[in-house]
Scaffold this active site. Structure first.
Site, PDB file in Angstrom:
ATOM      1  N   ARG A  59     -33.064 -17.053  18.329  1.00 47.54           N
ATOM      2  CA  ARG A  59     -31.662 -17.386  18.613  1.00 47.54           C
ATOM      3  C   ARG A  59     -31.424 -18.896  18.586  1.00 47.54           C
ATOM      4  O   ARG A  59     -30.453 -19.367  17.992  1.00 47.54           O
ATOM      5  CB  ARG A  59     -31.232 -16.816  19.964  1.00 47.54           C
ATOM      6  N   ASN A 109     -29.635 -11.411  21.728  1.00 47.87           N
ATOM      7  CA  ASN A 109     -30.615 -10.335  21.734  1.00 47.87           C
ATOM      8  C   ASN A 109     -29.929  -9.018  22.033  1.00 47.87           C
ATOM      9  O   ASN A 109     -29.011  -8.964  22.857  1.00 47.87           O
ATOM     10  CB  ASN A 109     -31.688 -10.583  22.790  1.00 47.87           C
TER      11      ASN A 109
END
Length: 89
Positions: free
Chosen positions: A18, A36
């Site tokens: 990320r 996520n």
């Protein structure tokens, strides 16, 4: 203006996916997010210039060095789903 939602599967959580995606997206001038999912995938919303969204999509096929991308799905998205910058959640 283009908007795309990507679902990235494989070994993509716990490997700075990320944060690395955010870095790439900001470099490309994109808005959106990377987060996520409970099933182990990462969801990425990218909004911006068509070529920039395409370049991020290409980058997502590999991701950061410690990631192992096994599956990448792309679907259309609405550009109004993105905030003013690119965030991680």
């Amino acid at each position: 203006m283009a908007a795309a939602r990507f679902f990235v599967g494989g070994h993509v959580q716990g490997v700075f996916f990320r944060a690395s995606t955010r870095e790439q997206a900001l470099h490309l001038g994109l808005r959106g997010y990377a987060r996520n999912l409970h099933d182990g995938r990462v969801e990425v919303l990218a909004v911006g210039d068509v070529q920039a969204v395409e370049r991020l999509g290409e980058w997502l096929k590999e991701g950061p060095p410690r990631a192992r991308v096994e599956h990448l799905e792309r679907i259309a998205a609405d550009d109004d789903e993105a905030g003013p910058t690119f965030e991680t959640a």
